[in-house]
Design a protein around this motif. Structure first.
Motif, mmCIF file in Angstrom:
data_model
loop_
_atom_site.group_PDB
_atom_site.id
_atom_site.type_symbol
_atom_site.label_atom_id
_atom_site.label_comp_id
_atom_site.label_asym_id
_atom_site.label_seq_id
_atom_site.Cartn_x
_atom_site.Cartn_y
_atom_site.Cartn_z
ATOM 1 N N UNK A 76 0.876 -1.256 0.012
ATOM 2 C CA UNK A 76 0.002 -0.022 -0.045
ATOM 3 C C UNK A 76 1.072 1.426 -0.149
ATOM 4 N N UNK A 77 2.023 1.137 0.233
ATOM 5 C CA UNK A 77 3.098 2.303 0.176
ATOM 6 C C UNK A 77 3.989 2.338 -1.081
ATOM 7 N N UNK A 78 3.817 1.316 -1.961
ATOM 8 C CA UNK A 78 4.743 1.340 -3.097
ATOM 9 C C UNK A 78 4.806 2.582 -3.996
ATOM 10 N N UNK A 79 5.825 3.189 -4.293
ATOM 11 C CA UNK A 79 5.632 4.321 -5.318
ATOM 12 C C UNK A 79 6.264 4.051 -6.532
ATOM 13 N N UNK A 80 6.764 2.985 -6.758
ATOM 14 C CA UNK A 80 7.330 2.663 -8.103
ATOM 15 C C UNK A 80 7.123 1.357 -8.557
ATOM 16 N N UNK A 81 6.422 0.974 -9.756
ATOM 17 C CA UNK A 81 6.134 -0.445 -9.903
ATOM 18 C C UNK A 81 6.183 -0.450 -11.396
ATOM 19 N N UNK A 82 6.353 -1.719 -11.986
ATOM 20 C CA UNK A 82 6.683 -2.345 -13.222
ATOM 21 C C UNK A 82 5.777 -3.643 -13.515
ATOM 22 N N UNK A 83 4.997 -3.944 -14.482
ATOM 23 C CA UNK A 83 4.503 -4.917 -14.892
ATOM 24 C C UNK A 83 4.615 -5.089 -16.338
ATOM 25 N N UNK A 105 5.878 6.431 -10.193
ATOM 26 C CA UNK A 105 6.407 5.862 -11.546
ATOM 27 C C UNK A 105 5.678 4.445 -11.638
ATOM 28 N N UNK A 106 5.113 4.187 -13.058
ATOM 29 C CA UNK A 106 4.476 2.891 -13.592
ATOM 30 C C UNK A 106 4.981 2.812 -15.102
ATOM 31 N N UNK A 130 5.429 4.559 -18.665
ATOM 32 C CA UNK A 130 5.765 3.896 -19.830
ATOM 33 C C UNK A 130 4.750 2.862 -19.997
ATOM 34 N N UNK A 131 4.178 2.856 -21.246
ATOM 35 C CA UNK A 131 3.225 2.213 -21.671
ATOM 36 C C UNK A 131 3.609 1.415 -22.988
ATOM 37 N N UNK A 132 3.261 0.133 -23.159
ATOM 38 C CA UNK A 132 3.587 -0.623 -24.324
ATOM 39 C C UNK A 132 2.284 -1.328 -24.899
#
Length: 319
Positions: A76-83, A105-106, A130-132
């Motif tokens: 719940x406190x994450x600021x930067x994530x990538x999938x 950042x996502x 960043x979107x792909x």
């Protein structure tokens, strides 16, 4: 086994205390390619809570175990994530609802099924996106007015008017896709970095001439581009990277960039050494990285322009 890159920490269940202790020792990304246990998610979240500058990345899922992002309920406190690199397994991103509103950042990678990016609308403090390949509800980007850096890969926009509200945008990357109309580019933020890479059908770069704040221009594999934009008004431009630009033969517009310091010509074997002659005597150019396909040609360039061959190519506004 030693890590190949000390900035990246790969974890898998069971996550060890040794791994957790490494977070905060220069690690920039913690990543996993298979779903973790709930216990390990919680332990990882606690470690990341103390290091909000570290990014969490879910990728791969070669075993098909990462199908959604619901594991984010533990962060719940994450600021930067990538999938990303989850093409075959990820079927929805609704789990983004568990992230805090002030995510910075996502990254959302391409998936077999087109996913709605509407869940992004509540991230009003987002600075990097960043979107792909995700085009469903893409107009949500207009709401993200704190964005400083935007990368659109394998995404085609009819034009760039959607980006008008992004007044804080400093870096824009268009990779692949087919956004051919750049006419609105001067009305997008205050761009310092622009990257155009393999944009299908793009031929006209003339709008770049009006980017008064542009510091770094990166052009790669734009097959239909045969002319550089006028550069006399680009008073902030200091770095230009040209790679595999097979249609370019005339480098003379670079002569008019009043503050140009660094130039890279990478994988440009179609150019003759004489192509750099217009740059002889440029008052600010200090660095030329030449890649004209042979040592003989590169040496000939060095004779015409005896400049340093390397410099600081770091990109601005990178999170």
């Amino acid at each position: 086994m030693p890590r190949l890159d000390s900035r990246i920490l790969d974890v898998a269940s069971p996550v060890s205390w040794t791994d957790l202790r490494l977070i905060g020792s220069g690690v920039q990304i913690v990543q996993f390619q298979s779903a973790l246990t709930k216990r390990d998610y919680r332990r990882l979240a606690e470690a990341l809570r103390r290091h909000p500058e570290v990014r969490l990345r879910a990728y791969g899922s070669y075993d098909g175990s990462i199908t959604n992002l619901d594991f984010l309920e533990h962060f719940p406190e994450l600021r930067r994530f990538s999938a990303d690199a989850l093409y075959h397994s990820l079927t929805n991103i609704e789990g983004l609802r568990f992230l805090p509103d002030d995510v910075e950042s996502l990254t959302i990678g391409q998936t077999k099924k087109r996913l709605s990016v509407a869940p992004l609308h509540r991230f009003k403090n987002l600075t990097h996106l960043y979107l792909e390949g995700q085009t469903k509800d893409i107009d949500v980007i207009s709401e993200l007015q704190t964005l400083q850096s935007l990368t659109l890969r394998s995404i085609t926009l009819p034009g760039l008017s959607m980006l008008h509200p992004l007044h804080n945008l400093r870096a824009l990357d268009l990779k692949l896709g087919g956004t051919k109309d750049l006419s609105e580019l001067p009305n997008v933020g205050r761009l310092e970095y622009l990257e155009l890479w393999m944009v299908k059908g793009l031929s006209d770069l003339s709008p770049v001439a009006d980017l008064a704040s542009l510091d770094y221009l990166f052009l790669q594999s734009l097959r239909q581009v045969d002319t550089l934009p006028p550069m006399n008004r680009l008073t902030a431009l200091t770095r230009v990277w040209l790679e595999t630009m097979k249609g370019l033969t005339d480098l003379s517009p670079l002569r008019d960039a009043p503050q140009l310091r660094q130039l890279a010509l990478i994988e440009m074997p179609h150019l003759a050494p004489d192509a750099v002659k217009p740059l002889i005597g440029h008052p600010t150019l200090t660095t030329l990285r030449a890649g004209l396909g042979s040592k003989r040609k590169n040496d000939a360039v060095a004779e015409l322009l005896p400049l340093a061959s390397d410099g600081d190519w770091r990109e601005p506004v990178r999170l």
